[in-house]
Write an enzyme that holds these catalytic residues in place. Structure first.
Site, PDB file in Angstrom:
ATOM      1  N   SER A  42       0.828  -1.209   0.000  1.00 36.99           N
ATOM      2  CA  SER A  42       0.000   0.000   0.000  1.00 36.99           C
ATOM      3  C   SER A  42       0.860   1.256   0.000  1.00 36.99           C
ATOM      4  CB  SER A  42      -0.950   0.025   1.199  1.00 36.99           C
ATOM      5  OG  SER A  42      -0.395   0.723   2.284  1.00 36.99           O
ATOM      6  N   VAL A  43       0.209   2.366  -0.369  1.00 35.85           N
ATOM      7  CA  VAL A  43       0.864   3.679  -0.385  1.00 35.85           C
ATOM      8  C   VAL A  43       1.311   4.090   1.011  1.00 35.85           C
ATOM      9  CG1 VAL A  43      -1.277   4.973  -0.031  1.00 35.85           C
ATOM     10  CG2 VAL A  43       0.602   6.036  -1.305  1.00 35.85           C
ATOM     11  N   LYS A  44       0.700   3.519   2.039  1.00 39.20           N
ATOM     12  CA  LYS A  44       0.981   3.918   3.413  1.00 39.20           C
ATOM     13  C   LYS A  44       2.389   3.544   3.873  1.00 39.20           C
ATOM     14  CE  LYS A  44      -3.210   5.516   4.299  1.00 39.20           C
ATOM     15  NZ  LYS A  44      -3.481   6.918   4.648  1.00 39.20           N
ATOM     16  N   ASP A  45       3.052   2.640   3.143  1.00 44.09           N
ATOM     17  CA  ASP A  45       4.439   2.309   3.502  1.00 44.09           C
ATOM     18  C   ASP A  45       5.314   3.556   3.487  1.00 44.09           C
ATOM     19  OD1 ASP A  45       3.558  -0.276   3.521  1.00 44.09           O
ATOM     20  OD2 ASP A  45       4.763  -0.957   1.823  1.00 44.09           O
ATOM     21  N   ALA A  48       4.502   5.819   6.576  1.00 45.88           N
ATOM     22  CA  ALA A  48       4.797   5.110   7.826  1.00 45.88           C
ATOM     23  C   ALA A  48       6.287   5.178   8.144  1.00 45.88           C
ATOM     24  CB  ALA A  48       4.334   3.657   7.723  1.00 45.88           C
TER      25      ALA A  48
END
Length: 453
Positions: A42-45, A48
């Site tokens: 996901s883009v959230k890597d 994060a």
């Protein structure tokens, strides 16, 4: 040799992929930024890792500490990768509307998962915002990430995602379209792209039950807009500090059904197996198509992987239960095909009313046909029983024949649904369908309503 020192080195540099069938009717070149190629899918890597490294740098996150965050699942996965490599513990607070797959994946990568109810106010002590903050206060050597207000969230996309899109399109991008949740992706990318070319238009995809669109257009935070919705990863009942409304040119809202249907279309028509918010974005593109010209280059960001929604949008039973499957309902048999295996519950004329009531409770039904040795001779429903009880408290010990109403109409399985619907009146709450071999099934108003697309 070409290798990364650890998995964190593989974050970013995701591909742009031209979309074809799923964007037919949109007169522009549409390119998908497919973020499922990140190691946590996901883009959230991106954000994060950035949030962790910035917290390390200024001392908020200390060696051996515990990372605590409220997440819809994807940020938790990105934090888990960083926690594993860097030696931190992780507690993820998640809402009960998130898919089981997301929860299982977080546990698989070592996170402790705390599940909170969805349908509560943000300041309710049971909300995942409140629980996250409380755990951070109670846990020794803990750092509360707070992705909604953490400036490192948007900064990650200003430093990485925006420049990647600009370079991959050779500066030809004219529109950026993305689902909005914490606001980090849209704000960070928008800031970078508009610095390069102020004429780039940025559109946010919102969902019904969220406050973003109206707030952007009117400046009003309308609590009446807030209600539970199914779509995951986008929309909010708060205004995160990471949403920079001044950088966003507009919003469009997409229904839960359209989001789910278009999520499946992307897989079936493009071979790109991505998550729920991607479906929202594609439907949103179609709603915005009058804003695009043939020479435009539209970049839409796909947040995460379809693997996190296998039990939901990619499950026919889940879709059917919510009326999301595009199935044509034209005949009586179409309405009941999903529960043909269930037996028809009846009550005999000489049974006591209490027996009918017990059956209604056991099977969670409101109408029961009444039979005798000759066949269907009457009906009882909860409204009739309630009226009878008000008039006579001893009605439960009376035979059903004393309180029953007229028998339900009987139709063939091939009867058009329009004809079936006409049989429902104030005095008639159900219809029986004959299926052959003297087998019958019941259609209620609820079944008719559930078949409406």
């Amino acid at each position: 040799m070409n290798y990364s020192e650890n998995i964190l080195g593989t974050i970013g540099n995701t591909p742009l992929v031209k979309l074809n069938k799923v964007v037919e009717g949109i007169d522009a070149l549409v390119l998908a930024k497919v973020e499922t190629f990140n190691p946590g899918n996901s883009v959230k890597d991106r954000m994060a890792l950035k949030m962790v490294e910035d917290a390390e740098a200024d001392g908020r996150l200390k060696p051996g500490g515990t990372i605590i965050e409220g997440t819809s699942g994807n940020t938790g996965m990105g934090l888990a990768l960083a926690a594993i490599v860097k030696g931190y513990k992780l507690i993820c607070v998640i809402t009960d509307k998130q898919s089981k797959e997301k929860m299982d994946i977080l546990r698989a990568v070592g996170a402790k998962v705390v599940v909170c109810p969805t349908d509560v106010e943000p300041d309710d002590p049971r909300s995942y915002y409140s629980v996250s903050r409380r755990l951070a206060e109670e846990t020794p050597n803990a750092w509360y990430v707070n992705q909604y207000d953490n400036p490192s969230n948007a900064q990650a996309h200003y430093e990485q995602t925006g420049p990647e899109i600009w370079a991959q399109t050779e500066g030809k991008v004219t529109h950026f379209v993305v689902g909005v949740g914490t606001g980090g992706t849209i704000s960070g990318v928008a800031k970078y792209l508009k610095e390069q070319n102020p004429n780039v238009k940025v559109w946010g995809i919102d969902t019904y039950g969220s406050v973003f669109k109206k707030y952007h257009e009117t400046g009003i935070f309308d609590e009446n807009e807030i209600y539970p919705y199914i779509t995951e990863g986008i929309g909010e009942d708060i205004l995160p500090k990471n949403v920079d409304f001044s950088l966003i040119d507009g919003f469009t809202k997409v229904t839960d059904k359209d989001a789910a249907v278009y999520t499946r279309k992307i897989a079936l028509e493009e071979g790109i197996f991505v998550g729920n918010s991607a479906g929202s974005c594609i439907k949103g593109l179609h709603q915005l198509k009058e804003h695009f010209k043939p020479e435009d280059v539209v970049v839409v960001l796909f947040h995460d992987s379809g693997s996190r929604y296998v039990g939901k949008m990619f499950n026919d039973d889940w879709m059917r239960e919510r009326g999301f499957l595009e199935e044509e309902v034209t005949k009586a048999e179409d309405v009941i095909k999903d529960h043909l295996d269930k037996p028809l519950v009846t009550v005999r004329t000489e049974e006591l009313v209490s027996h009918a009531i017990d059956r209604m409770r056991k099977y969670k039904i409101s109408q029961i046909p009444v039979v005798d040795i000759h066949g269907f001779v009457g009906s009882v429903d909860e409204t009739d029983l309630f009226r009878s009880y008000v008039a006579d408290k001893e009605v439960a010990q009376k035979p059903v024949r004393e309180v029953m109403g007229q028998p339900y109409p009987i139709v063939k399985a091939t009867t058009p649904i329009e004809e079936v619907s006409k049989l429902f009146t104030k005095d008639n709450q159900a219809v029986l369908v004959v299926l052959g071999n003297q087998k019958y099934h019941i259609i209620t108003k609820y079944d008719i309503i559930g078949s409406i697309k």
